[in-house]
Design a protein around this motif. Structure first.
Motif, PDB file in Angstrom:
ATOM      1  N   MET A  84     -47.425 -76.080  36.997  1.00 39.41           N
ATOM      2  CA  MET A  84     -47.620 -74.907  37.560  1.00 39.41           C
ATOM      3  C   MET A  84     -48.925 -74.305  36.605  1.00 39.41           C
ATOM      4  SD  MET A  84     -44.956 -71.449  37.681  1.00 39.41           S
ATOM      5  CE  MET A  84     -44.832 -71.233  36.025  1.00 39.41           C
ATOM      6  N   GLN A  85     -49.681 -73.586  37.460  1.00 39.28           N
ATOM      7  CA  GLN A  85     -50.658 -72.758  36.958  1.00 39.28           C
ATOM      8  C   GLN A  85     -50.397 -71.209  36.996  1.00 39.28           C
ATOM      9  OE1 GLN A  85     -54.643 -73.680  38.417  1.00 39.28           O
ATOM     10  NE2 GLN A  85     -55.513 -72.922  36.703  1.00 39.28           N
ATOM     11  N   LEU A  86     -50.615 -70.619  36.042  1.00 39.58           N
ATOM     12  CA  LEU A  86     -50.017 -69.101  35.685  1.00 39.58           C
ATOM     13  C   LEU A  86     -51.534 -68.425  35.554  1.00 39.58           C
ATOM     14  CD1 LEU A  86     -47.447 -67.566  35.542  1.00 39.58           C
ATOM     15  CD2 LEU A  86     -47.732 -67.772  33.148  1.00 39.58           C
ATOM     16  N   PHE A  87     -51.363 -67.311  36.578  1.00 40.23           N
ATOM     17  CA  PHE A  87     -52.434 -66.092  36.113  1.00 40.23           C
ATOM     18  C   PHE A  87     -51.813 -64.918  35.764  1.00 40.23           C
ATOM     19  CE2 PHE A  87     -53.462 -69.143  39.521  1.00 40.23           C
ATOM     20  CZ  PHE A  87     -55.069 -69.218  39.484  1.00 40.23           C
ATOM     21  N   PHE A  88     -52.573 -64.171  35.154  1.00 41.82           N
ATOM     22  CA  PHE A  88     -52.336 -62.651  34.491  1.00 41.82           C
ATOM     23  C   PHE A  88     -52.874 -61.720  35.438  1.00 41.82           C
ATOM     24  CE2 PHE A  88     -53.503 -59.451  31.334  1.00 41.82           C
ATOM     25  CZ  PHE A  88     -52.040 -59.150  30.998  1.00 41.82           C
ATOM     26  N   HIS A  89     -51.829 -60.715  35.452  1.00 43.98           N
ATOM     27  CA  HIS A  89     -52.309 -59.409  36.234  1.00 43.98           C
ATOM     28  C   HIS A  89     -51.322 -58.408  35.581  1.00 43.98           C
ATOM     29  CE1 HIS A  89     -53.233 -56.585  39.081  1.00 43.98           C
ATOM     30  NE2 HIS A  89     -53.988 -57.393  39.832  1.00 43.98           N
ATOM     31  N   PRO A  90     -52.006 -57.551  34.583  1.00 40.42           N
ATOM     32  CA  PRO A  90     -51.107 -56.648  33.675  1.00 40.42           C
ATOM     33  C   PRO A  90     -50.454 -55.466  34.560  1.00 40.42           C
ATOM     34  CG  PRO A  90     -53.426 -56.332  33.117  1.00 40.42           C
ATOM     35  CD  PRO A  90     -53.492 -57.662  34.113  1.00 40.42           C
ATOM     36  N   GLU A  91     -51.195 -55.148  35.917  1.00 40.60           N
ATOM     37  CA  GLU A  91     -50.738 -54.003  36.609  1.00 40.60           C
ATOM     38  C   GLU A  91     -49.715 -54.272  37.500  1.00 40.60           C
ATOM     39  OE1 GLU A  91     -54.354 -54.655  36.379  1.00 40.60           O
ATOM     40  OE2 GLU A  91     -54.497 -52.894  34.828  1.00 40.60           O
ATOM     41  N   VAL A  92     -49.367 -55.440  37.959  1.00 38.72           N
ATOM     42  CA  VAL A  92     -48.483 -55.809  38.919  1.00 38.72           C
ATOM     43  C   VAL A  92     -47.214 -55.444  38.513  1.00 38.72           C
ATOM     44  CG1 VAL A  92     -48.082 -58.300  38.506  1.00 38.72           C
ATOM     45  CG2 VAL A  92     -47.615 -57.402  40.751  1.00 38.72           C
ATOM     46  N   SER A  93     -46.229 -54.919  39.172  1.00 41.96           N
ATOM     47  CA  SER A  93     -44.931 -54.763  38.943  1.00 41.96           C
ATOM     48  C   SER A  93     -43.957 -55.255  39.980  1.00 41.96           C
ATOM     49  CB  SER A  93     -44.636 -53.382  38.891  1.00 41.96           C
ATOM     50  OG  SER A  93     -44.574 -52.533  40.374  1.00 41.96           O
ATOM     51  N   GLU A  94     -42.682 -55.224  39.643  1.00 41.17           N
ATOM     52  CA  GLU A  94     -41.500 -55.892  40.476  1.00 41.17           C
ATOM     53  C   GLU A  94     -41.466 -55.308  41.672  1.00 41.17           C
ATOM     54  OE1 GLU A  94     -39.300 -53.163  37.477  1.00 41.17           O
ATOM     55  OE2 GLU A  94     -41.113 -54.500  37.526  1.00 41.17           O
ATOM     56  N   ASN A  95     -42.051 -53.997  41.870  1.00 47.84           N
ATOM     57  CA  ASN A  95     -41.592 -53.169  43.135  1.00 47.84           C
ATOM     58  C   ASN A  95     -43.059 -53.346  43.973  1.00 47.84           C
ATOM     59  OD1 ASN A  95     -39.192 -51.984  42.309  1.00 47.84           O
ATOM     60  ND2 ASN A  95     -40.616 -50.463  40.740  1.00 47.84           N
ATOM     61  N   ASP A  96     -43.825 -53.963  43.646  1.00 47.89           N
ATOM     62  CA  ASP A  96     -45.226 -54.459  44.517  1.00 47.89           C
ATOM     63  C   ASP A  96     -44.929 -55.270  45.410  1.00 47.89           C
ATOM     64  OD1 ASP A  96     -46.559 -52.472  43.007  1.00 47.89           O
ATOM     65  OD2 ASP A  96     -47.445 -53.938  41.512  1.00 47.89           O
ATOM     66  N   LYS A  97     -45.683 -55.267  46.649  1.00 46.78           N
ATOM     67  CA  LYS A  97     -45.555 -56.117  47.894  1.00 46.78           C
ATOM     68  C   LYS A  97     -46.879 -57.080  47.990  1.00 46.78           C
ATOM     69  CE  LYS A  97     -41.746 -54.268  49.202  1.00 46.78           C
ATOM     70  NZ  LYS A  97     -40.279 -55.113  48.729  1.00 46.78           N
ATOM     71  N   GLU A  98     -48.061 -56.668  47.266  1.00 45.03           N
ATOM     72  CA  GLU A  98     -48.987 -57.474  47.080  1.00 45.03           C
ATOM     73  C   GLU A  98     -49.901 -57.092  46.072  1.00 45.03           C
ATOM     74  OE1 GLU A  98     -51.791 -56.418  50.340  1.00 45.03           O
ATOM     75  OE2 GLU A  98     -52.156 -54.075  49.442  1.00 45.03           O
ATOM     76  N   VAL A  99     -50.682 -58.066  45.847  1.00 44.12           N
ATOM     77  CA  VAL A  99     -51.434 -58.075  44.461  1.00 44.12           C
ATOM     78  C   VAL A  99     -52.916 -58.380  44.853  1.00 44.12           C
ATOM     79  CG1 VAL A  99     -51.178 -60.327  43.839  1.00 44.12           C
ATOM     80  CG2 VAL A  99     -51.759 -58.766  42.087  1.00 44.12           C
ATOM     81  N   ARG A 100     -54.113 -57.558  44.266  1.00 41.49           N
ATOM     82  CA  ARG A 100     -55.407 -57.779  44.190  1.00 41.49           C
ATOM     83  C   ARG A 100     -56.022 -58.269  42.942  1.00 41.49           C
ATOM     84  NH1 ARG A 100     -57.592 -56.056  49.017  1.00 41.49           N
ATOM     85  NH2 ARG A 100     -56.406 -54.707  50.296  1.00 41.49           N
ATOM     86  N   PHE A 101     -56.710 -59.301  43.102  1.00 38.29           N
ATOM     87  CA  PHE A 101     -57.207 -60.146  41.764  1.00 38.29           C
ATOM     88  C   PHE A 101     -58.384 -59.439  41.269  1.00 38.29           C
ATOM     89  CE2 PHE A 101     -54.163 -63.127  43.369  1.00 38.29           C
ATOM     90  CZ  PHE A 101     -53.482 -63.228  42.063  1.00 38.29           C
ATOM     91  N   SER A 102     -58.689 -59.526  40.020  1.00 41.34           N
ATOM     92  CA  SER A 102     -60.201 -58.988  39.524  1.00 41.34           C
ATOM     93  C   SER A 102     -61.096 -59.896  40.107  1.00 41.34           C
ATOM     94  CB  SER A 102     -60.128 -58.862  37.912  1.00 41.34           C
ATOM     95  OG  SER A 102     -60.034 -60.208  37.565  1.00 41.34           O
ATOM     96  N   ARG A 103     -62.564 -59.295  40.059  1.00 36.15           N
ATOM     97  CA  ARG A 103     -63.319 -60.314  40.740  1.00 36.15           C
ATOM     98  C   ARG A 103     -63.707 -61.668  39.693  1.00 36.15           C
ATOM     99  NH1 ARG A 103     -69.446 -57.962  41.339  1.00 36.15           N
ATOM    100  NH2 ARG A 103     -68.382 -56.964  43.138  1.00 36.15           N
ATOM    101  N   GLU A 104     -63.491 -61.674  38.556  1.00 33.54           N
ATOM    102  CA  GLU A 104     -63.317 -62.693  37.611  1.00 33.54           C
ATOM    103  C   GLU A 104     -62.165 -63.685  38.006  1.00 33.54           C
ATOM    104  OE1 GLU A 104     -63.296 -64.274  32.887  1.00 33.54           O
ATOM    105  OE2 GLU A 104     -62.934 -61.942  33.272  1.00 33.54           O
ATOM    106  N   GLU A 105     -60.989 -63.156  38.246  1.00 36.95           N
ATOM    107  CA  GLU A 105     -60.008 -64.110  38.581  1.00 36.95           C
ATOM    108  C   GLU A 105     -60.175 -64.425  40.217  1.00 36.95           C
ATOM    109  OE1 GLU A 105     -57.858 -65.358  36.521  1.00 36.95           O
ATOM    110  OE2 GLU A 105     -56.290 -64.116  35.962  1.00 36.95           O
ATOM    111  N   SER A 106     -60.643 -63.749  40.657  1.00 34.37           N
ATOM    112  CA  SER A 106     -60.733 -64.025  42.174  1.00 34.37           C
ATOM    113  C   SER A 106     -61.833 -65.096  42.294  1.00 34.37           C
ATOM    114  CB  SER A 106     -61.311 -62.909  43.046  1.00 34.37           C
ATOM    115  OG  SER A 106     -60.476 -61.669  43.037  1.00 34.37           O
ATOM    116  N   LYS A 107     -62.783 -65.263  41.597  1.00 32.44           N
ATOM    117  CA  LYS A 107     -63.934 -66.202  41.581  1.00 32.44           C
ATOM    118  C   LYS A 107     -63.314 -67.517  41.175  1.00 32.44           C
ATOM    119  CE  LYS A 107     -68.510 -67.379  39.830  1.00 32.44           C
ATOM    120  NZ  LYS A 107     -69.716 -67.059  38.993  1.00 32.44           N
TER     121      LYS A 107
END
Length: 237
Positions: free
Chosen positions: A1-24
C-alpha cells in the motif's frame, strides 16, 4: 500500500482535493487514472480509502470510500534532542525516529550546541515523508527549538531521563529504567555532551540520569538508540 498525506481531510468529508505537488506525483509520476484507488492519512490516526474522480496533475481529486481510525500506540515518547552541526544528520534522526514510532520531538539548544539556529520547515517535510513511507497514521509533533534551561522548566508528565556521558556521575541503563505504558521523555545532548551545570540542573528538576550503553554515540545515533529502546520495551508482549 502507498500512503498519501492530507492534513485537512476529516472523517466527515466525502471528497478530497490534493495539493498541486501531490497531484503531480499521483498523475504524472505514478500515472494514476480516474477510478484508481488511493490511501491517505491526515496524520491524526485516520486512514482513508479513496477513488480518483479527476486525474488532473494540477488539481487531482477523489471521493472517500471508507475511513478507519487506528488505535494509538501503547506508549508516548518525547525526545528532546540537541541540533547537530550538519542538518542532514538531524534529518536522518527525524526520518528514522518517525519510522520506528515517536510522538513528539523538541530541538533543545544547549551550552555545547554547535548549531544555535534551527529552521523547522524542512524538518517537518522530512517527518511527513517518513510518515508516508512507514505507513503510519499519526504525525509526530515537532516543537519549535527551545533553550534547555527553558525546557527544564516545562511541565512534563511521566518518566524523564537525561542521557549523558559523564562516567563519574551515577547513571542507570535506559533499557532497565523505562516502564512499559508510561509516557517517557528523553534528553539527548550535543556532540560535546551536556555541560556539568546542565546535568546538575536537570537532575535537580527530577530528570533521571541514564546511559545508552558502553559505546560513545553521536547525537543522532544516541537519539535513535533511545527511540528504539523505548519502542521495543513497550511493544513486547
Amino acid at each position: 500500500m502507498q500512503l498519501f498525506f492530507h492534513p485537512e481531510v476529516s472523517e466527515n468529508d466525502k471528497e478530497v482535493r490534493f495539493s498541486r505537488e501531490e497531484s503531480k506525483h499521483i498523475v504524472k509520476v505514478l500515472r494514476k487514472k480516474e477510478g484508481d484507488s488511493l490511501h491517505l492519512t491526515n496524520g491524526k490516526g485516520w486512514i482513508f480509502e479513496t477513488e480518483i474522480t479527476l486525474a488532473d496533475q494540477n488539481n487531482c481529486s477523489a471521493k472517500i470510500i471508507s475511513s478507519e481510525k487506528e488505535l494509538p500506540p501503547p506508549y508516548y515518547l518525547h525526545l528532546a534532542v540537541a541540533p547537530t552541526k550538519m542538518n542532514d544528520r538531524y534529518e536522518w534522526f527525524l526520518e528514522k525516529a518517525t519510522e520506528i514510532g515517536i510522538q513528539e520531538i523538541t530541538p533543545v539548544i544547549c551550552d555545547h550546541s554547535e548549531r544555535k539556529v534551527v529552521k523547522t520547515e524542512r524538518f517537518q517535510r522530512v517527518i511527513q515523508s517518513a510518515l508516508k513511507q512507514s505507513l503510519h497514521s499519526r504525525m509526530p509533533i515537532l516543537n519549535e527549538p527551545v533553550n534547555l534551561t527553558e525546557f527544564l522548566q516545562q511541565e512534563i508528565s511521566g518518566e524523564k531521563f537525561i542521557a549523558h556521558c559523564e562516567e563519574d556521575k551515577p547513571r542507570k541503563l535506559l533499557s532497565g529504567s523505562v516502564k512499559k505504558g508510561i509516557s517517557t521523555t528523553v534528553l539527548i545532548g550535543p556532540e560535546g555532551d551536556f555541560s556539568s551545570e546542565e546535568i546538575k540542573k536537570a537532575t535537580a528538576a527530577g530528570w533521571l540520569p541514564v546511559s545508552l550503553g558502553n559505546s560513545r554515540l553521536r547525537t543522532e545515533t544516541a537519539a535513535i538508540v533511545a527511540c528504539h529502546t523505548v519502542a521495543l520495551i513497550n511493544e513486547q508482549e
